[in-house]
Design a protein around this motif. Structure first.
Motif, PDB file in Angstrom:
ATOM      1  N   TRP A  80      34.201  51.064  43.862  1.00  0.00           N
ATOM      2  CA  TRP A  80      35.102  52.407  43.854  1.00  0.00           C
ATOM      3  C   TRP A  80      36.435  51.103  44.181  1.00  0.00           C
ATOM      4  O   TRP A  80      37.638  51.673  44.347  1.00  0.00           O
ATOM      5  CB  TRP A  80      35.289  52.658  45.578  1.00  0.00           C
ATOM      6  CG  TRP A  80      34.406  53.602  45.469  1.00  0.00           C
ATOM      7  CD1 TRP A  80      32.971  53.318  46.496  1.00  0.00           C
ATOM      8  CD2 TRP A  80      34.166  55.080  45.058  1.00  0.00           C
ATOM      9  NE1 TRP A  80      32.327  55.181  46.539  1.00  0.00           N
ATOM     10  CE2 TRP A  80      33.458  55.532  45.866  1.00  0.00           C
ATOM     11  CE3 TRP A  80      34.686  55.655  44.130  1.00  0.00           C
ATOM     12  CZ2 TRP A  80      32.199  57.422  44.903  1.00  0.00           C
ATOM     13  CZ3 TRP A  80      34.259  56.573  43.545  1.00  0.00           C
ATOM     14  CH2 TRP A  80      33.549  57.517  43.956  1.00  0.00           C
ATOM     15  N   LEU A  81      36.868  50.070  44.092  1.00  0.00           N
ATOM     16  CA  LEU A  81      37.871  49.158  43.748  1.00  0.00           C
ATOM     17  C   LEU A  81      38.175  48.539  42.001  1.00  0.00           C
ATOM     18  O   LEU A  81      38.748  48.305  41.546  1.00  0.00           O
ATOM     19  CB  LEU A  81      37.968  47.694  44.796  1.00  0.00           C
ATOM     20  CG  LEU A  81      37.349  48.422  45.671  1.00  0.00           C
ATOM     21  CD1 LEU A  81      37.695  46.847  46.843  1.00  0.00           C
ATOM     22  CD2 LEU A  81      38.789  48.784  46.353  1.00  0.00           C
ATOM     23  N   ARG A  82      36.633  49.180  41.269  1.00  0.00           N
ATOM     24  CA  ARG A  82      36.940  48.909  39.562  1.00  0.00           C
ATOM     25  C   ARG A  82      38.345  48.912  39.001  1.00  0.00           C
ATOM     26  O   ARG A  82      38.610  48.102  38.145  1.00  0.00           O
ATOM     27  CB  ARG A  82      35.551  49.338  39.325  1.00  0.00           C
ATOM     28  CG  ARG A  82      35.096  48.748  37.730  1.00  0.00           C
ATOM     29  CD  ARG A  82      34.494  49.523  36.897  1.00  0.00           C
ATOM     30  NE  ARG A  82      33.139  49.178  38.128  1.00  0.00           N
ATOM     31  CZ  ARG A  82      32.477  50.477  38.203  1.00  0.00           C
ATOM     32  NH1 ARG A  82      32.821  51.858  38.095  1.00  0.00           N
ATOM     33  NH2 ARG A  82      31.300  50.238  39.345  1.00  0.00           N
ATOM     34  N   HIS A  83      38.861  49.905  39.491  1.00  0.00           N
ATOM     35  CA  HIS A  83      40.383  50.646  38.791  1.00  0.00           C
ATOM     36  C   HIS A  83      41.061  49.818  38.917  1.00  0.00           C
ATOM     37  O   HIS A  83      42.005  49.473  38.037  1.00  0.00           O
ATOM     38  CB  HIS A  83      40.476  51.563  38.476  1.00  0.00           C
ATOM     39  CG  HIS A  83      41.096  51.999  40.569  1.00  0.00           C
ATOM     40  ND1 HIS A  83      39.966  51.534  41.559  1.00  0.00           N
ATOM     41  CD2 HIS A  83      42.227  52.289  41.303  1.00  0.00           C
ATOM     42  CE1 HIS A  83      40.788  52.384  42.469  1.00  0.00           C
ATOM     43  NE2 HIS A  83      41.398  52.083  42.667  1.00  0.00           N
ATOM     44  N   LEU A  84      41.203  48.683  40.041  1.00  0.00           N
ATOM     45  CA  LEU A  84      42.023  47.687  40.214  1.00  0.00           C
ATOM     46  C   LEU A  84      42.295  46.266  39.607  1.00  0.00           C
ATOM     47  O   LEU A  84      43.113  45.825  39.780  1.00  0.00           O
ATOM     48  CB  LEU A  84      41.866  47.272  41.123  1.00  0.00           C
ATOM     49  CG  LEU A  84      42.548  48.828  43.083  1.00  0.00           C
ATOM     50  CD1 LEU A  84      42.176  47.378  43.952  1.00  0.00           C
ATOM     51  CD2 LEU A  84      43.753  49.092  42.238  1.00  0.00           C
ATOM     52  N   GLY A  85      41.486  46.059  38.500  1.00  0.00           N
ATOM     53  CA  GLY A  85      40.913  45.370  37.753  1.00  0.00           C
ATOM     54  C   GLY A  85      42.483  45.134  36.774  1.00  0.00           C
ATOM     55  O   GLY A  85      42.756  46.261  36.250  1.00  0.00           O
ATOM     56  N   PRO A  86      42.288  43.657  36.048  1.00  0.00           N
ATOM     57  CA  PRO A  86      43.210  43.680  34.696  1.00  0.00           C
ATOM     58  C   PRO A  86      43.329  44.386  33.682  1.00  0.00           C
ATOM     59  O   PRO A  86      44.267  44.362  33.198  1.00  0.00           O
ATOM     60  CB  PRO A  86      42.901  42.080  35.050  1.00  0.00           C
ATOM     61  CG  PRO A  86      42.094  41.841  34.791  1.00  0.00           C
ATOM     62  CD  PRO A  86      41.621  42.036  36.035  1.00  0.00           C
ATOM     63  N   ASP A  87      42.195  45.086  33.476  1.00  0.00           N
ATOM     64  CA  ASP A  87      42.110  45.073  32.021  1.00  0.00           C
ATOM     65  C   ASP A  87      42.131  47.227  32.037  1.00  0.00           C
ATOM     66  O   ASP A  87      40.944  47.821  30.888  1.00  0.00           O
ATOM     67  CB  ASP A  87      41.126  45.104  31.073  1.00  0.00           C
ATOM     68  CG  ASP A  87      41.222  43.108  31.016  1.00  0.00           C
ATOM     69  OD1 ASP A  87      42.273  42.757  30.432  1.00  0.00           O
ATOM     70  OD2 ASP A  87      40.325  42.850  31.179  1.00  0.00           O
ATOM     71  N   GLN A  88      42.375  47.496  33.779  1.00  0.00           N
ATOM     72  CA  GLN A  88      41.613  49.029  33.383  1.00  0.00           C
ATOM     73  C   GLN A  88      42.809  49.999  33.206  1.00  0.00           C
ATOM     74  O   GLN A  88      44.158  49.694  32.801  1.00  0.00           O
ATOM     75  CB  GLN A  88      41.621  49.364  34.848  1.00  0.00           C
ATOM     76  CG  GLN A  88      39.860  48.637  35.616  1.00  0.00           C
ATOM     77  CD  GLN A  88      38.976  49.153  34.841  1.00  0.00           C
ATOM     78  OE1 GLN A  88      38.661  50.898  34.731  1.00  0.00           O
ATOM     79  NE2 GLN A  88      38.130  48.345  34.397  1.00  0.00           N
ATOM     80  N   PRO A  89      43.042  51.040  32.951  1.00  0.00           N
ATOM     81  CA  PRO A  89      43.584  51.760  33.044  1.00  0.00           C
ATOM     82  C   PRO A  89      44.670  51.865  33.213  1.00  0.00           C
ATOM     83  O   PRO A  89      44.799  51.488  34.988  1.00  0.00           O
ATOM     84  CB  PRO A  89      42.881  53.277  32.005  1.00  0.00           C
ATOM     85  CG  PRO A  89      41.973  52.702  32.334  1.00  0.00           C
ATOM     86  CD  PRO A  89      41.887  51.423  32.326  1.00  0.00           C
ATOM     87  N   GLY A  90      46.207  52.354  32.823  1.00  0.00           N
ATOM     88  CA  GLY A  90      47.193  52.899  34.336  1.00  0.00           C
ATOM     89  C   GLY A  90      46.547  52.999  35.452  1.00  0.00           C
ATOM     90  O   GLY A  90      46.052  53.941  35.600  1.00  0.00           O
ATOM     91  N   PRO A  91      47.561  53.425  37.030  1.00  0.00           N
ATOM     92  CA  PRO A  91      47.320  54.152  37.528  1.00  0.00           C
ATOM     93  C   PRO A  91      47.463  55.347  37.464  1.00  0.00           C
ATOM     94  O   PRO A  91      47.463  56.159  37.052  1.00  0.00           O
ATOM     95  CB  PRO A  91      48.796  52.861  38.830  1.00  0.00           C
ATOM     96  CG  PRO A  91      49.551  52.800  38.164  1.00  0.00           C
ATOM     97  CD  PRO A  91      48.867  52.615  36.768  1.00  0.00           C
TER      98      PRO A  91
END
Length: 383
Positions: free
Chosen positions: A63-74
Motif C-alpha cells: 500500500w506504500l509502493r506508489h511512493l517509490g522513485p520510479d512510480q507514476p505521478g501522484p
C-alpha cells in the motif's frame, strides 16, 4: 468486486472516478476488513510500537509502493480512498499511512534525483519511517515565525532548536525539517532539510495525546548535515512546506469521511436495534432527523472531497477546492461523531468502546494541515 462499507457506492459511480479507483476501493476495503477484528483487539498503549507494526504491514502489503522513485505521478483520488478506508477501520493505520505520504510527497516533488532514489525506496517498502518536522513551540500554524536555526558551517549546516507535535517523530528514520538559514526576513529565510533521525545530537521525546498516536518533540543540539541535505532551493523552505500541506488537505478530508461514515453506520445500527419507548430508537423522529443530517453531511463532504481530488489530478487550480473539502469534511465529521455518541447515550461514553475512540480520534483533523480558522482565511483570500 463490491466497494467496502467505508465508501458510498453512488459517489464512486460518479465520473469523477475511474474504474481503477473503484477497483482500488474494493481492494483496500477488503484488505482492511480482513484485519478489522485483529485491529479492534490491538493494544494501543504504545502507539509508537503500533506505528512501526502498521508501517511494516502497509509496506509488505504494497500500500506504500506508489511512493517509490520510479512510480507514476501522484493520484489524489487514490490517496483519499486509501485514507478513507484506513480511517474507517483503524485510526493508527491511517495516521501511519498519511505521514509516509507527506514525507514522500515533499521528496518526490522537491528533491533531486539522487535524493529521491536514496530516500523514497525505504518509505515505499515500509522499512523506514518518515516525519515532517515543521511546527515549533512558538510557531504552529504560522510557519513563517519559525526560529529553529540551520547555521552555515563549512560545506554544510549546524541545526539547533526544537520541533514539536511531530507525527512519527519518535519512530522516524528520516525527518524533513524546516529551518531558518537567514537568507532573508520572515518566510524568505527558511530552508527545508533532509535529516537522518538517528543523527548525533537529535533527541526525541514522546508526547501523549487524547487519542493514542505517535507524536514527539524533537530537540536538535549541534546536529550537522551536509549541503546535500537541502531539500529544494535554499531560502524556499516555506514553499516546500506549504506545497505539501496544501496537497495533503484533500486527503485529510478523505480520512474525515472514513471516521464520519464509521460513526454514522454504528449509530444507525444501534438505533435500529435499541428498544426504547415501546419501539426502536430509529422510530423516534428526533433520532431519524439526526441520522438524516448525518447522511446529508456525509454526501456533501464526499462530493467536495471528490471534486478537490479530481481537480488536483487533472492539473486544475485545486487550492480553494482542497481547503473547502478539508474544512467542511473535518467539521462535519466532528458533528457526526458527536451526534452518534448522543444516539448511543451512556454506552457511547464507555472507555475503549468504538464510539469513545472515534470521539477522541476525530478531533485532531480540524487542526492537521491547517486549523479550521486558518483554512477559512485561505478560502476567503481566494474569493
Amino acid at each position: 468486486m463490491s466497494p467496502s462499507e467505508a465508501f458510498d457506492p453512488d459517489i464512486l459511480a460518479l465520473p469523477l472516478y475511474d474504474n481503477i479507483h473503484r477497483a482500488l476501493a474494493a481492494d483496500i476495503g477488503e484488505w482492511c476488513g480482513d484485519r478489522a477484528e485483529a485491529w479492534a483487539a490491538m493494544d494501543t498503549g504504545d502507539p509508537a510500537a503500533v506505528g512501526r507494526t502498521m508501517l511494516t504491514e502497509l509496506g509488505r502489503s504494497g500500500w506504500l509502493r506508489h511512493l517509490g522513485p520510479d512510480q507514476p505521478g501522484p493520484d489524489t483520488r487514490a490517496l483519499c480512498l486509501r485514507r478513507q478506508a484506513l480511517a474507517y477501520h483503524e485510526d493508527l493505520a491511517d495516521f501511519t499511512y498519511s505521514i509516509q505520504e507527506l514525507v514522500a510527497t515533499a521528496i518526490s516533488r522537491h528533491g533531486t534525483a539522487e535524493q529521491r532514489h536514496r530516500e523514497l525506496p525505504g518509505l515505499a517498502d515500509g522499512t523506514r519511517a518518515g516525519a515532517l518536522a515543521l511546527s515549533e513551540p512558538g510557531a504552529g500554524s504560522d510557519l513563517a515565525a519559525a526560529v529553529f536555526e540551520a547555521i552555515p558551517d563549512g560545506d554544510g549546516f549546524v541545526l539547533n532548536g526544537t520541533k514539536t507535535w511531530i507525527a512519527q517523530g519518535d519512530i522516524a528514520d528520516l525527518c524533513v525539517v524546516l529551518a531558518r538559514t537567514g537568507d532573508g526576513p520572515g518566510p524568505l529565510g527558511l530552508t527545508a532539510f533532509l535529516v537522518d533521525a538517528r543523527a548525533a545530537g537529535l533527541r526525541a521525546e514522546p508526547i501523549g495525546a487524547i487519542a493514542p498516536r505517535s507524536w514527539a518533540e524533537l530537540t536538535f543540539t549541534d546536529v550537522r548535515v551536509g549541503s546535500e541535505a537541502v531539500l529544494g532551493e535554499r531560502g524556499q523552505g516555506l514553499v516546500v512546506a506549504l506545497d505539501v500541506l496544501e496537497r495533503a488537505r484533500t486527503s485529510v478530508a478523505g480520512a474525515a469521511l472514513g471516521f464520519g461514515r464509521r460513526a454514522f453506520r454504528l449509530a444507525r445500527g444501534h438505533a435500529r436495534t435499541r428498544k426504547a419507548y415501546g419501539g426502536r430508537l430509529a422510530d423516534l423522529q428526533l433520532v431519524r432527523a439526526s441520522l438524516a443530517k448525518m447522511d446529508v453531511e456525509l454526501s456533501a463532504a464526499a462530493l467536495l472531497t471528490s471534486r478537490a481530488a479530481w481537480a488536483t489530478d487533472l492539473g486544475h487550480d485545486y487550492a480553494k477546492h482542497a481547503s473547502t473539502a478539508k474544512l467542511y469534511a473535518t467539521e462535519a465529521a466532528g458533528e457526526i461523531v458527536d451526534r452518534a455518541v448522543q444516539i448511543f447515550g451512556a454506552a457511547g461514553l464507555v472507555a475503549g468502546s468504538p464510539m469513545e475512540r472515534l470521539y477522541r480520534q476525530v478531533r485532531s483533523l480540524r487542526i492537521y494541515e491547517g486549523p479550521s480558522e486558518v483554512i477559512e482565511m485561505t478560502i476567503a483570500d481566494a474569493l
